[in-house]
Design a protein around this motif. Structure first.
Motif, PDB file in Angstrom:
ATOM      1  N   ASN A   1     -46.054 -28.078 -27.006  1.00  0.00           N
ATOM      2  CA  ASN A   1     -44.683 -28.324 -26.609  1.00  0.00           C
ATOM      3  C   ASN A   1     -43.746 -28.065 -27.769  1.00  0.00           C
ATOM      4  O   ASN A   1     -44.141 -28.090 -28.930  1.00  0.00           O
ATOM      5  CB  ASN A   1     -44.521 -29.777 -26.132  1.00  0.00           C
ATOM      6  CG  ASN A   1     -45.322 -30.054 -24.882  1.00  0.00           C
ATOM      7  OD1 ASN A   1     -45.447 -29.191 -24.018  1.00  0.00           O
ATOM      8  ND2 ASN A   1     -45.879 -31.253 -24.788  1.00  0.00           N
ATOM      9  N   GLY A   2     -42.489 -27.828 -27.452  1.00  0.00           N
ATOM     10  CA  GLY A   2     -41.481 -27.682 -28.485  1.00  0.00           C
ATOM     11  C   GLY A   2     -41.110 -29.032 -29.071  1.00  0.00           C
ATOM     12  O   GLY A   2     -41.703 -30.065 -28.774  1.00  0.00           O
ATOM     13  N   GLY A   3     -40.101 -29.037 -29.927  1.00  0.00           N
ATOM     14  CA  GLY A   3     -39.655 -30.275 -30.554  1.00  0.00           C
ATOM     15  C   GLY A   3     -38.349 -30.074 -31.279  1.00  0.00           C
ATOM     16  O   GLY A   3     -37.757 -28.986 -31.251  1.00  0.00           O
ATOM     17  N   ALA A   4     -37.905 -31.119 -31.940  1.00  0.00           N
ATOM     18  CA  ALA A   4     -36.645 -31.050 -32.679  1.00  0.00           C
ATOM     19  C   ALA A   4     -36.607 -32.132 -33.735  1.00  0.00           C
ATOM     20  O   ALA A   4     -37.253 -33.187 -33.599  1.00  0.00           O
ATOM     21  CB  ALA A   4     -35.454 -31.204 -31.727  1.00  0.00           C
ATOM     22  N   VAL A   5     -35.867 -31.875 -34.805  1.00  0.00           N
ATOM     23  CA  VAL A   5     -35.563 -32.889 -35.810  1.00  0.00           C
ATOM     24  C   VAL A   5     -34.069 -32.867 -36.077  1.00  0.00           C
ATOM     25  O   VAL A   5     -33.385 -31.854 -35.864  1.00  0.00           O
ATOM     26  CB  VAL A   5     -36.324 -32.644 -37.139  1.00  0.00           C
ATOM     27  CG1 VAL A   5     -37.828 -32.759 -36.944  1.00  0.00           C
ATOM     28  CG2 VAL A   5     -35.951 -31.308 -37.751  1.00  0.00           C
ATOM     29  N   LEU A   6     -33.576 -33.998 -36.523  1.00  0.00           N
ATOM     30  CA  LEU A   6     -32.184 -34.114 -36.967  1.00  0.00           C
ATOM     31  C   LEU A   6     -32.217 -34.480 -38.435  1.00  0.00           C
ATOM     32  O   LEU A   6     -32.619 -35.584 -38.809  1.00  0.00           O
ATOM     33  CB  LEU A   6     -31.431 -35.177 -36.168  1.00  0.00           C
ATOM     34  CG  LEU A   6     -29.964 -35.409 -36.563  1.00  0.00           C
ATOM     35  CD1 LEU A   6     -29.153 -34.126 -36.394  1.00  0.00           C
ATOM     36  CD2 LEU A   6     -29.358 -36.540 -35.736  1.00  0.00           C
ATOM     37  N   ALA A   7     -31.842 -33.524 -39.281  1.00  0.00           N
ATOM     38  CA  ALA A   7     -31.925 -33.703 -40.724  1.00  0.00           C
ATOM     39  C   ALA A   7     -30.604 -34.187 -41.295  1.00  0.00           C
ATOM     40  O   ALA A   7     -29.542 -33.653 -40.944  1.00  0.00           O
ATOM     41  CB  ALA A   7     -32.316 -32.384 -41.390  1.00  0.00           C
ATOM     42  N   ARG A   8     -30.688 -35.169 -42.165  1.00  0.00           N
ATOM     43  CA  ARG A   8     -29.460 -35.621 -42.860  1.00  0.00           C
ATOM     44  C   ARG A   8     -28.895 -34.497 -43.715  1.00  0.00           C
ATOM     45  O   ARG A   8     -27.691 -34.272 -43.765  1.00  0.00           O
ATOM     46  CB  ARG A   8     -29.754 -36.845 -43.722  1.00  0.00           C
ATOM     47  CG  ARG A   8     -28.484 -37.477 -44.308  1.00  0.00           C
ATOM     48  CD  ARG A   8     -28.782 -38.757 -45.075  1.00  0.00           C
ATOM     49  NE  ARG A   8     -29.426 -38.487 -46.355  1.00  0.00           N
ATOM     50  CZ  ARG A   8     -30.712 -38.700 -46.618  1.00  0.00           C
ATOM     51  NH1 ARG A   8     -31.503 -39.193 -45.679  1.00  0.00           N
ATOM     52  NH2 ARG A   8     -31.235 -38.421 -47.802  1.00  0.00           N
TER      53      ARG A   8
ATOM     54  N   ALA B   1     -29.389 -30.418 -36.594  1.00  0.00           N
ATOM     55  CA  ALA B   1     -30.478 -30.498 -35.615  1.00  0.00           C
ATOM     56  C   ALA B   1     -31.160 -29.149 -35.522  1.00  0.00           C
ATOM     57  O   ALA B   1     -30.494 -28.109 -35.419  1.00  0.00           O
ATOM     58  CB  ALA B   1     -29.937 -30.905 -34.251  1.00  0.00           C
ATOM     59  N   ILE B   2     -32.484 -29.163 -35.585  1.00  0.00           N
ATOM     60  CA  ILE B   2     -33.284 -27.932 -35.511  1.00  0.00           C
ATOM     61  C   ILE B   2     -34.267 -28.101 -34.357  1.00  0.00           C
ATOM     62  O   ILE B   2     -35.046 -29.063 -34.335  1.00  0.00           O
ATOM     63  CB  ILE B   2     -34.057 -27.695 -36.819  1.00  0.00           C
ATOM     64  CG1 ILE B   2     -33.092 -27.662 -38.006  1.00  0.00           C
ATOM     65  CG2 ILE B   2     -34.871 -26.409 -36.747  1.00  0.00           C
ATOM     66  CD1 ILE B   2     -33.765 -27.923 -39.341  1.00  0.00           C
TER      67      ILE B   2
ATOM     68  N   VAL C   1     -34.829 -37.261 -39.840  1.00  0.00           N
ATOM     69  CA  VAL C   1     -35.470 -37.045 -41.138  1.00  0.00           C
ATOM     70  C   VAL C   1     -34.387 -36.917 -42.193  1.00  0.00           C
ATOM     71  O   VAL C   1     -33.196 -36.839 -41.876  1.00  0.00           O
ATOM     72  CB  VAL C   1     -36.372 -35.786 -41.127  1.00  0.00           C
ATOM     73  CG1 VAL C   1     -37.573 -35.993 -40.226  1.00  0.00           C
ATOM     74  CG2 VAL C   1     -35.588 -34.553 -40.713  1.00  0.00           C
ATOM     75  N   GLY C   2     -34.800 -36.905 -43.460  1.00  0.00           N
ATOM     76  CA  GLY C   2     -33.820 -36.857 -44.539  1.00  0.00           C
ATOM     77  C   GLY C   2     -33.538 -35.455 -45.028  1.00  0.00           C
ATOM     78  O   GLY C   2     -32.648 -34.768 -44.532  1.00  0.00           O
ATOM     79  N   LEU C   3     -34.320 -34.989 -46.000  1.00  0.00           N
ATOM     80  CA  LEU C   3     -34.096 -33.709 -46.656  1.00  0.00           C
ATOM     81  C   LEU C   3     -35.085 -32.669 -46.133  1.00  0.00           C
ATOM     82  O   LEU C   3     -36.300 -32.850 -46.244  1.00  0.00           O
ATOM     83  CB  LEU C   3     -34.268 -33.846 -48.166  1.00  0.00           C
ATOM     84  CG  LEU C   3     -33.349 -34.868 -48.861  1.00  0.00           C
ATOM     85  CD1 LEU C   3     -33.772 -35.054 -50.320  1.00  0.00           C
ATOM     86  CD2 LEU C   3     -31.904 -34.419 -48.786  1.00  0.00           C
TER      87      LEU C   3
ATOM     88  N   VAL D   1     -40.353 -31.627 -45.181  1.00  0.00           N
ATOM     89  CA  VAL D   1     -39.530 -32.840 -45.281  1.00  0.00           C
ATOM     90  C   VAL D   1     -39.854 -33.465 -46.630  1.00  0.00           C
ATOM     91  O   VAL D   1     -40.996 -33.863 -46.883  1.00  0.00           O
ATOM     92  CB  VAL D   1     -39.828 -33.828 -44.139  1.00  0.00           C
ATOM     93  CG1 VAL D   1     -38.954 -35.075 -44.284  1.00  0.00           C
ATOM     94  CG2 VAL D   1     -39.607 -33.160 -42.775  1.00  0.00           C
ATOM     95  N   LEU D   2     -38.858 -33.514 -47.505  1.00  0.00           N
ATOM     96  CA  LEU D   2     -39.071 -34.025 -48.847  1.00  0.00           C
ATOM     97  C   LEU D   2     -39.010 -35.544 -48.874  1.00  0.00           C
ATOM     98  O   LEU D   2     -38.406 -36.179 -47.996  1.00  0.00           O
ATOM     99  CB  LEU D   2     -38.018 -33.443 -49.799  1.00  0.00           C
ATOM    100  CG  LEU D   2     -37.989 -31.914 -49.908  1.00  0.00           C
ATOM    101  CD1 LEU D   2     -36.900 -31.483 -50.885  1.00  0.00           C
ATOM    102  CD2 LEU D   2     -39.345 -31.360 -50.325  1.00  0.00           C
ATOM    103  N   ASP D   3     -39.627 -36.128 -49.876  1.00  0.00           N
ATOM    104  CA  ASP D   3     -39.677 -37.582 -50.027  1.00  0.00           C
ATOM    105  C   ASP D   3     -38.380 -38.051 -50.667  1.00  0.00           C
ATOM    106  O   ASP D   3     -38.274 -38.172 -51.886  1.00  0.00           O
ATOM    107  CB  ASP D   3     -40.882 -37.966 -50.887  1.00  0.00           C
ATOM    108  CG  ASP D   3     -41.045 -39.471 -51.027  1.00  0.00           C
ATOM    109  OD1 ASP D   3     -40.225 -40.223 -50.443  1.00  0.00           O
ATOM    110  OD2 ASP D   3     -41.972 -39.901 -51.738  1.00  0.00           O
ATOM    111  N   ASP D   4     -37.379 -38.334 -49.839  1.00  0.00           N
ATOM    112  CA  ASP D   4     -36.060 -38.696 -50.375  1.00  0.00           C
ATOM    113  C   ASP D   4     -36.011 -40.124 -50.916  1.00  0.00           C
ATOM    114  O   ASP D   4     -34.976 -40.535 -51.466  1.00  0.00           O
ATOM    115  CB  ASP D   4     -34.969 -38.491 -49.332  1.00  0.00           C
ATOM    116  CG  ASP D   4     -35.217 -39.243 -48.031  1.00  0.00           C
ATOM    117  OD1 ASP D   4     -36.278 -39.913 -47.906  1.00  0.00           O
ATOM    118  OD2 ASP D   4     -34.371 -39.163 -47.134  1.00  0.00           O
ATOM    119  N   GLU D   5     -37.128 -40.855 -50.795  1.00  0.00           N
ATOM    120  CA  GLU D   5     -37.188 -42.190 -51.399  1.00  0.00           C
ATOM    121  C   GLU D   5     -37.822 -42.172 -52.785  1.00  0.00           C
ATOM    122  O   GLU D   5     -37.810 -43.185 -53.496  1.00  0.00           O
ATOM    123  CB  GLU D   5     -37.980 -43.129 -50.485  1.00  0.00           C
ATOM    124  CG  GLU D   5     -37.310 -43.350 -49.130  1.00  0.00           C
ATOM    125  CD  GLU D   5     -38.088 -44.306 -48.245  1.00  0.00           C
ATOM    126  OE1 GLU D   5     -39.199 -44.730 -48.663  1.00  0.00           O
ATOM    127  OE2 GLU D   5     -37.600 -44.635 -47.155  1.00  0.00           O
TER     128      GLU D   5
END
Length: 459
Positions: A2-9, A22-23, A49-51, A392-396
């Motif tokens: 299936n497809g998907g999506a993320v919303l990146a800060r 949003a990707i 997600v963040g970065l 997705v980088l570890d922004d913490e």
């Protein structure tokens, strides 16, 4: 799938950093929309997600050499060089079996994924059995590497290598090179056999090994016979001794000779290209081909330093590879690339342009573009029609916590040695989560077993 999506800060798009992106991607792993919200991207929902940055292409790999990394660091009786290392590599290459190669390649690909590579170009010349006999399936060894890529989820461009001669002037192959032997017909046969595997995750090109291992006539024949648009890679001008031998044989430097006899275009990747004069550097930049730079291997082997600043000023394209796999991280390659130039010129911040003053951003974006071109695959950018390959980088992590977007890549490349890649998606499939691959333990166990077997067979 299936497809998907993320919303990146924050997401690194082709024209720079953007906020709240949003990707979305479809079931084939292809990005279908990039927007400000999930609705804009045509998705009902998106995971926050963040970065997010595009995954890197590793444009030059010899997978089997992963198992010998670190084993050639004891000095011999004389002066060590690339050529003494090559003898050790030959002995190692003479022992590895198809099953061992698959185990080693799987370990390598997990290493690469964990550190931010989402695609690999495999410069594959282990064609034959240890005694030089052809396998029942001539593409057996290449198929083993392809299977390792399937298992781990990394994208792959397979480049069967043309390797016919032991030196300039069609010198015969030596006994240690018998596993590599191939002619144009054999390489094209492997390309045809592998074509059945082509899909969004897998492409097939070809690679004349070098001007010393393939004649100019063979190189031209292979380039003309490949299907249109397929990538062509070649080692060139890696060592000064190679340049000297080419001059003695042809009266020309390697790249100048290749340009005169073959011409170059965007299909070509010139691996290493370390020892170019000013005219060759400008000609490579003008050709549209990609320089395939492998700084950690080039440093390990004592090759020398590519002249990056004038090449960039001339509009040259480059990508990065891990080659002999003494390192597995695009951060290491890009850091070595910049630091080598700083040491050479005794100044700072070399990889910049009039429109991009952030070193990390220029290095990452340029390597993405060059690597995508060299791979022959639609990767290297968060854009519609490209593969959904991203990190997705570890922004913490302390190195990235609170970082403004325009500092992220500078901190990623030049602050410490912790791996800051948290999650990796390839073709929209999450293959690394919280720094681990789902098959990591089993793959590592097979790799350890292969190493033990290789040690038992060591002379």
């Amino acid at each position: 799938m299936n497809g998907g999506a993320v919303l990146a800060r924050h997401a690194l798009l082709p024209d720079g950093w953007a906020r709240d992106v949003a990707i979305a991607w479809n079931g084939d792993g292809v990005i279908t929309a990039v927007g400000a919200t999930a609705a804009d991207a045509g998705a009902a929902a998106a995971a926050a997600v963040g970065l997010v940055i595009p995954g890197m292409v590793n444009l030059h790999s010899h997978a089997f050499q992963r198992a010998m990394a670190g084993q050639a660091e004891t000095a011999g009786e004389g002066e060590d060089s690339f050529w003494t290392w090559r003898e050790l590599m030959y002995r190692f290459a003479g022992r590895i079996t198809p099953a061992q190669l698959e185990a080693v390649a799987a370990q390598l690909f997990v290493d690469c994924l964990r550190h931010g590579y989402t695609s690999v170009c495999e410069f594959h010349y282990l064609h034959r059995a240890a005694d030089g006999a052809a396998y029942a399936r001539p593409a057996e060894m290449a198929e083993r590497v392809a299977q390792a890529a399937r298992e781990t989820g990394i994208g792959l461009t397979m480049l069967p290598v043309l390797y016919s001669h032991g030196g300039f002037g069609a010198q015969p192959l030596g006994p240690r090179q018998r596993r590599f032997q191939s002619d144009v017909g054999a390489v094209l046969g492997m390309v045809e056999a592998l074509d059945r595997l082509r899909d969004g995750q897998f492409e097939v090109g070809a690679a004349p090994h070098s001007l010393r291992a393939a004649s100019m006539a063979q190189i031209g024949e292979l380039a003309a016979a490949l299907p249109p648009g397929r990538p062509i890679h070649i080692h060139i001008a890696e060592q000064q001794l190679e340049v000297d031998a080419c001059l003695a044989h042809s009266g020309q430097r390697p790249l100048a000779w290749l340009l005169e006899r073959q011409g170059l275009d965007a299909r070509w990747c010139l691996v290493h290209a370390t020892h170019l004069d000013e005219a060759e550097l400008a000609a490579l930049a003008a050709s549209g081909a990609v320089a395939g730079l492998c700084p950690s291997t080039e440093a390990n082997l004592g090759d020398g330093l590519f002249a990056l600043a004038p090449y960039l000023a001339a509009g040259g394209r480059f990508g990065i590879g891990s080659d002999s796999h003494v390192g597995h991280s695009p951060v290491e390659e890009l850091r070595w690339l910049e630091y080598g130039q700083r040491l050479r010129q005794q100044r700072r911040n070399i990889a910049v342009s009039p429109v991009q003053r952030h070193v990390g951003d220029l290095l990452w974006q340029a390597a993405l573009a060059g690597g995508a071109q060299a791979s022959g695959r639609p990767v290297g950018a968060l854009a519609v029609g490209r593969r959904a390959d991203f990190l997705v980088l570890d922004d913490e992590h302390p190195n990235l916590a609170g970082a403004p977007a325009d500092e992220v890549l500078g901190r990623l490349l030049f602050a410490g040695n912790d791996n800051l890649v948290r999650d990796v998606l390839v073709g929209g499939r999450r293959v690394i989560q919280d720094g681990r691959h789902a098959g990591q333990a089993a793959i590592a166990a097979r790799y350890r077993a292969a190493l033990a077997q290789l040690r038992e067979r060591s002379p």
